[in-house]
Design a protein around this motif. Structure first.
Motif, PDB file in Angstrom:
ATOM      1  N   GLU A   1      12.763   6.789   7.808  1.00  0.00           N
ATOM      2  CA  GLU A   1      12.590   7.582   9.034  1.00  0.00           C
ATOM      3  C   GLU A   1      11.742   6.800  10.044  1.00  0.00           C
ATOM      4  O   GLU A   1      11.686   7.160  11.215  1.00  0.00           O
ATOM      5  N   TRP A   2      11.117   5.701   9.588  1.00  0.00           N
ATOM      6  CA  TRP A   2      10.305   4.878  10.499  1.00  0.00           C
ATOM      7  C   TRP A   2      11.119   3.782  11.182  1.00  0.00           C
ATOM      8  O   TRP A   2      10.598   3.071  12.046  1.00  0.00           O
TER       9      TRP A   2
ATOM     10  N   ARG B   1       0.831  -1.199   0.000  1.00  0.00           N
ATOM     11  CA  ARG B   1       0.000   0.000   0.000  1.00  0.00           C
ATOM     12  C   ARG B   1       0.854   1.231   0.000  1.00  0.00           C
ATOM     13  O   ARG B   1       2.016   1.219   0.350  1.00  0.00           O
TER      14      ARG B   1
ATOM     15  N   GLU C   1      -3.739   8.257   5.547  1.00  0.00           N
ATOM     16  CA  GLU C   1      -3.423   8.265   6.984  1.00  0.00           C
ATOM     17  C   GLU C   1      -3.680   9.662   7.539  1.00  0.00           C
ATOM     18  O   GLU C   1      -2.780  10.487   7.640  1.00  0.00           O
TER      19      GLU C   1
ATOM     20  N   GLN D   1       8.323   5.981  -3.609  1.00  0.00           N
ATOM     21  CA  GLN D   1       7.661   4.932  -2.830  1.00  0.00           C
ATOM     22  C   GLN D   1       6.525   4.313  -3.645  1.00  0.00           C
ATOM     23  O   GLN D   1       6.332   3.096  -3.638  1.00  0.00           O
TER      24      GLN D   1
ATOM     25  N   ALA E   1       0.562   4.744   1.988  1.00  0.00           N
ATOM     26  CA  ALA E   1      -0.209   5.190   3.143  1.00  0.00           C
ATOM     27  C   ALA E   1       0.186   6.613   3.516  1.00  0.00           C
ATOM     28  O   ALA E   1       0.630   6.876   4.620  1.00  0.00           O
TER      29      ALA E   1
ATOM     30  N   VAL F   1       5.487  -3.856   3.764  1.00  0.00           N
ATOM     31  CA  VAL F   1       5.354  -2.443   4.093  1.00  0.00           C
ATOM     32  C   VAL F   1       6.542  -1.706   3.473  1.00  0.00           C
ATOM     33  O   VAL F   1       7.690  -1.919   3.862  1.00  0.00           O
ATOM     34  N   VAL F   2       6.236  -0.897   2.462  1.00  0.00           N
ATOM     35  CA  VAL F   2       7.279  -0.095   1.814  1.00  0.00           C
ATOM     36  C   VAL F   2       7.146   1.309   2.385  1.00  0.00           C
ATOM     37  O   VAL F   2       6.109   1.940   2.231  1.00  0.00           O
TER      38      VAL F   2
ATOM     39  N   TYR G   1      -0.025   6.715  14.553  1.00  0.00           N
ATOM     40  CA  TYR G   1       0.391   5.985  13.351  1.00  0.00           C
ATOM     41  C   TYR G   1       0.710   4.527  13.681  1.00  0.00           C
ATOM     42  O   TYR G   1       0.302   3.603  12.965  1.00  0.00           O
TER      43      TYR G   1
ATOM     44  N   SER H   1       0.138  10.666   4.422  1.00  0.00           N
ATOM     45  CA  SER H   1      -0.667  11.587   5.220  1.00  0.00           C
ATOM     46  C   SER H   1      -1.008  12.777   4.333  1.00  0.00           C
ATOM     47  O   SER H   1      -0.138  13.275   3.613  1.00  0.00           O
TER      48      SER H   1
HETATM   49  N1  GLU Z   1       1.614   7.965   7.027  1.00  0.00           N
HETATM   50  C1  GLU Z   1       2.970   7.509   7.046  1.00  0.00           C
HETATM   51  C2  GLU Z   1       3.827   8.515   6.309  1.00  0.00           C
HETATM   52  O1  GLU Z   1       3.284   9.289   5.539  1.00  0.00           O
HETATM   53  C3  GLU Z   1       3.036   6.188   6.361  1.00  0.00           C
HETATM   54  C4  GLU Z   1       4.223   5.346   6.562  1.00  0.00           C
HETATM   55  C5  GLU Z   1       3.865   3.963   6.038  1.00  0.00           C
HETATM   56  O2  GLU Z   1       3.843   3.799   4.814  1.00  0.00           O
HETATM   57  O3  GLU Z   1       3.564   3.083   6.834  1.00  0.00           O
HETATM   58  O4  GLU Z   1       5.007   8.572   6.489  1.00  0.00           O
END
Ligand code: GLU
Length: 545
Positions: A254-255, A38, A74, A54, A40, A249-250, A233, A42
């Motif tokens: 930074e996550w 997906r 999101e 991405q 996702a 999950v791509v 999140y 914001s």
């Molecule tokens: N909402 C998160 C962002 O914009 C999504 C990260 C993800 O793809 O899980 O960074």
């Protein structure tokens, strides 16, 4: 502590069970090994190159494997949301051919795993929040902003790790009576995860881009639900990706610091962890060092920038693929006309440290891409661009489509097509002279009387029936008549011996006909302009001298 009672106290209205929710999101019917992934994002209103990168990675991984790509909005951070941002997001991704099989669309939701906007999924998150509380894995925290600030200041002063953990996790073991008293007083609360991790423990983890990582356990009791009942999140990620059956999950690296918490959370919820593809940032050279592209400093980070400049979508995709997979360029050389989708993209070939974005290279790739298009395609794309960004030019282009296509056909086809354009913005300076409205007055470097003589001779000999050889012989004849040379070799050996050459005469004619010293082949230009228009232009210039 009676956790079931606590769960009832916090979530009296939640009656659905996790099993019932799971039953609403049945397993997907996809082939074995297919990637379900997906985007996702914001909806902040700013769509950047990283989003496109991405999107391309996710799209290739899903569709190459016969899987599914969906779009989830999101929007849990209402403070950051900008009106209309979802539309901007969806339209930009669509513009770049990131086609979603399901998910949020401008008209609403499309697919069986929705809602695809997180704020509309609040009741789903609450079912799992209640479950965690009933198992003693989450608890309410009534700390005020002031208390949390004081905690942070103390940690800073003691040079300790930041966060709500250990002795700082003051609500972790409060009694149900204390909690009830706060609830009765109507005090706001957040739901926190009860971490059982310790920072003295490490474990191994395999990321599809970063490779084998050594990860330190998380010991912080992070927030799962904010005081308005909307998830963070982290919590939404675990629940949505479980229920939507995401296999990969791509996301941006930074996550990565949150990954230890995510791993814990999936485990606590009894969910299978997806595979992770953590992509490095886009970098650029700044002097001699590399740095991340920055929203503040680099206008070229915004996707709108490329649309405005008029880089064709195909060029952007082509360029980004060269950045993402180092073997793409070799593949392209071997398969110049193949569709980009037949290239086998591999996330394993991504540079774990991030990719270098090189504007000059993008320009180069774009020139190649445009040079391989036929005139019809160039016309369609250029007109589309002009309609949005240069309405006057669009009017000229559409007033006589055949004329515009003849112009755009110059130098196309064949083994070595001309590479005049890297962007649609460059089209007007390149071809504008074909339109009387855009023709500029020439500035000759030779004496006006001499130019006039040349132009008069040209008019006298100009014949619509001439082929290019005859046409050029006439130019040569004029050259000799005015005492210039046609022998370029002799001229190069001894330039002072000649007042000028056939090249100078050609330039005078080119300037008179196009207003510029540079243009595509002048004979071809006169054919497209036509006999009358060419003659008229030369006459006008003569009259102005
Ligand atoms: N909402 C998160 C962002 O914009 C999504 C990260 C993800 O793809 O899980 O960074």
């Amino acid at each position: 502590m009676d956790y079931t009672a606590l769960a009832e106290l916090l979530f009296p209205n939640v009656t659905e069970t996790p099993e019932e929710v799971h039953a609403r999101f049945p397993k997907r019917n996809v082939p074995e090994g297919a990637v379900v992934t997906r985007m996702a994002p914001s909806p902040t209103g700013f769509v950047h190159l990283g989003n496109l990168v991405q999107g391309m990675i996710s799209e290739r991984m899903a569709h190459q494997s016969g899987g599914v790509l969906f779009l989830r909005v999101e929007d849990t951070d209402a403070k950051r949301e900008v009106p209309g941002a979802v539309e901007v997001l969806i339209n930009s991704l669509r513009h770049y051919n990131i086609n979603f099989d399901e998910g949020a669309t401008i008209e609403g939701d499309n697919g069986a795993y929705g809602p695809y906007r997180q704020r509309q999924r609040a009741s789903i998150y609450h079912v799992f929040a209640k479950k965690l509380v009933s198992e003693g894995k989450a608890y309410p925290c009534f700390c005020t902003e002031e208390e949390l600030t004081a905690m942070r200041e103390q940690q800073e002063a003691n040079k300790e790790n930041f966060g709500y953990y250990g002795k700082y996790a003051i609500w972790r073991d409060k009694s149900i009576e204390e909690i009830k008293a706060q609830l009765d007083a109507g005090n706001p609360w957040v739901l926190r995860f009860r971490s059982e991790g310790s920072i003295s423990n490490q474990f191994k983890f395999d990321d599809l881009v970063k490779g084998k990582l050594t990860i330190t356990e998380n010991d912080v009791d992070n927030v799962l639900l904010k005081s308005d009942g909307i998830p963070t999140y982290h919590f939404a990620h675990a629940i949505d990706d479980e229920l939507m059956h995401t296999t990969h999950v791509v996301r941006g690296d930074e996550w990565l610091p949150s990954l230890p918490f995510h791993i814990q959370l999936f485990k606590a919820l009894g969910f299978k962890l997806p595979k992770y593809v953590h992509i490095g940032p886009l970098m650029k050279m700044d002097g001699n060092s590399k740095r991340k592209l920055s929203k503040r400093k680099d206008p070229e980070l915004a996707l709108t920038y490329y649309k405005g400049e008029g880089f064709p979508v195909q060029a952007m995709r082509e360029y980004l693929m060269t950045v993402l997979n180092s073997n793409f360029e070799d593949w392209r050389r071997a398969n110049p006309d193949a569709d980009i989708e037949s290239f086998k993209f591999s996330p394993k070939k991504l540079n774990p440290a991030g990719s270098l974005f090189d504007y000059a290279k993008l320009v180069d790739v774009s020139k190649n891409v445009i040079s391989r298009m036929d005139a019809e395609t160039v016309y369609t794309l250029l007109l589309q661009w002009a309609e949005e960004f240069d309405a006057d030019f669009a009017k000229l282009l559409s007033a006589d489509a055949d004329y515009a296509k003849q112009i755009l056909a110059i130098g196309r086809g064949g083994k070595k097509p001309r590479k005049d354009l890297a962007t649609w913005q460059e089209a007007k300076p390149y071809m504008g002279f074909f339109y009387d409205e855009l023709l500029s007055a020439p500035e000759f470097t030779f004496d006006a009387a001499l130019v006039k003589t040349v132009l008069e001779k040209y008019l006298a000999s100009f014949d619509a029936a001439d082929d290019s050889g005859t046409w050029f012989n006439k130019v040569k004849a004029i050259t000799e008549e005015i005492g210039f040379t046609t022998d370029m070799k002799a001229y190069k050996q001894n330039p002072d011996a000649f007042p000028g050459t056939v090249a100078d005469v050609s330039t005078m004619l080119r300037q008179a006909i196009t207003g510029k010293t540079n243009s595509p082949d002048l004979y071809t230009v006169t054919r497209i302009l036509g006999f009358d228009r060419t003659v008229e232009r030369v006459k006008n210039v003569i009259a102005s001298l």
